[in-house]
Enzyme design. Structure first.
Site, PDB file in Angstrom:
ATOM      1  N   ILE A 102       0.833  -1.191   0.000  1.00 31.58           N
ATOM      2  CA  ILE A 102       0.000   0.000   0.000  1.00 31.58           C
ATOM      3  C   ILE A 102       0.875   1.251   0.000  1.00 31.58           C
ATOM      4  O   ILE A 102       1.999   1.221   0.499  1.00 31.58           O
ATOM      5  CB  ILE A 102      -0.962  -0.015   1.218  1.00 31.58           C
ATOM      6  N   CYS A 103       0.343   2.325  -0.559  1.00 31.13           N
ATOM      7  CA  CYS A 103       0.942   3.652  -0.536  1.00 31.13           C
ATOM      8  C   CYS A 103       2.215   3.669  -1.403  1.00 31.13           C
ATOM      9  O   CYS A 103       2.155   3.418  -2.590  1.00 31.13           O
ATOM     10  CB  CYS A 103       1.199   4.098   0.905  1.00 31.13           C
ATOM     11  N   ALA A 104       3.354   3.957  -0.809  1.00 33.33           N
ATOM     12  CA  ALA A 104       4.607   3.959  -1.560  1.00 33.33           C
ATOM     13  C   ALA A 104       5.158   2.553  -1.756  1.00 33.33           C
ATOM     14  O   ALA A 104       5.970   2.318  -2.659  1.00 33.33           O
ATOM     15  CB  ALA A 104       5.647   4.823  -0.843  1.00 33.33           C
ATOM     16  N   TYR A 123       0.769   5.403  -4.193  1.00 36.84           N
ATOM     17  CA  TYR A 123       0.594   6.773  -3.732  1.00 36.84           C
ATOM     18  C   TYR A 123       0.760   7.733  -4.917  1.00 36.84           C
ATOM     19  O   TYR A 123       1.681   7.567  -5.723  1.00 36.84           O
ATOM     20  CB  TYR A 123       1.608   7.094  -2.635  1.00 36.84           C
ATOM     21  N   SER A 149      -2.573  -0.765  -3.219  1.00 40.19           N
ATOM     22  CA  SER A 149      -3.506   0.267  -2.814  1.00 40.19           C
ATOM     23  C   SER A 149      -2.777   1.593  -2.721  1.00 40.19           C
ATOM     24  O   SER A 149      -1.544   1.639  -2.688  1.00 40.19           O
ATOM     25  CB  SER A 149      -4.154  -0.114  -1.485  1.00 40.19           C
TER      26      SER A 149
END
Length: 181
Positions: A102-104, A123, A149
């Site tokens: 998720i994210c980075a 991200y 995500s």
């Protein structure tokens, strides 16, 4: 019900990691939190120190159904630079077990060359680091055995998507309802 391994490095994003652990445990998934270091203590990018359950180097990766990488900085950089993380992710992906980030953190998958021909999200602003991927802007993207995500705001959907894959749609829906989402 499934076994999950959440990998922690200093600088992880607190909510992305702990919400995912919480939702999976509520859904009956056995979750092990593992540090990439020689210490079980890790500190988030928001200066929250937690005690993990184990050390990544002591885990038998193939006992798990999924390995999960939380985002955050410098947590993502620390994960990406860990040879233990690379070996674990590559082993899981090699036998098509679930890998999630998720994210980075999906950029770590890009760095490892495992997003070629796959759909993935991350991200905003880091899309160029999803090397080889067809970038999506969905909150959660699932392609084959890879779940990605976009960030803290999508953490609940990320966790519920993982729960659905490890258990059932009904279990994920039940947990979604129980947390008033």
């Amino acid at each position: 019900m499934g076994k999950a391994l959440m990998v922690f490095a200093d600088g992880f994003e607190t909510v992305e990691a702990l919400m995912t652990v919480d939702i999976l445990r509520r859904g009956g998934v056995e979750v092990t939190m593992a540090s990439i270091y020689d210490s079980v203590e890790v500190t988030s990018s928001q200066d929250v120190t937690i005690k993990t359950d184990s050390l990544l180097k002591n885990e038998n990766i193939m006992e798990y159904d999924i390995i999960i990488l939380p985002g955050g900085q410098p947590g993502t950089t620390n994960l990406g630079q860990s040879n233990d993380v690379k070996l674990a992710v590559m082993a899981m992906n090699g036998v098509k077990k679930w890998i999630a980030a998720i994210c980075a953190a999906p950029t770590v998958f890009g760095m490892y060359g495992i997003l070629n021909g796959k759909k993935a999200c991350c991200y905003p602003g880091l899309e160029e680091s999803l090397t080889g991927a067809e970038v999506t802007y969905d909150d959660v993207t699932i392609d084959g055995n890879i779940i990605t995500s976009r960030g803290l705001g999508t953490a609940l959907d990320f966790a519920l998507a993982i729960l659905e894959q490890l258990t059932s749609t009904a279990k994920s829906a039940m947990i979604r309802k129980s947390v008033v989402a």
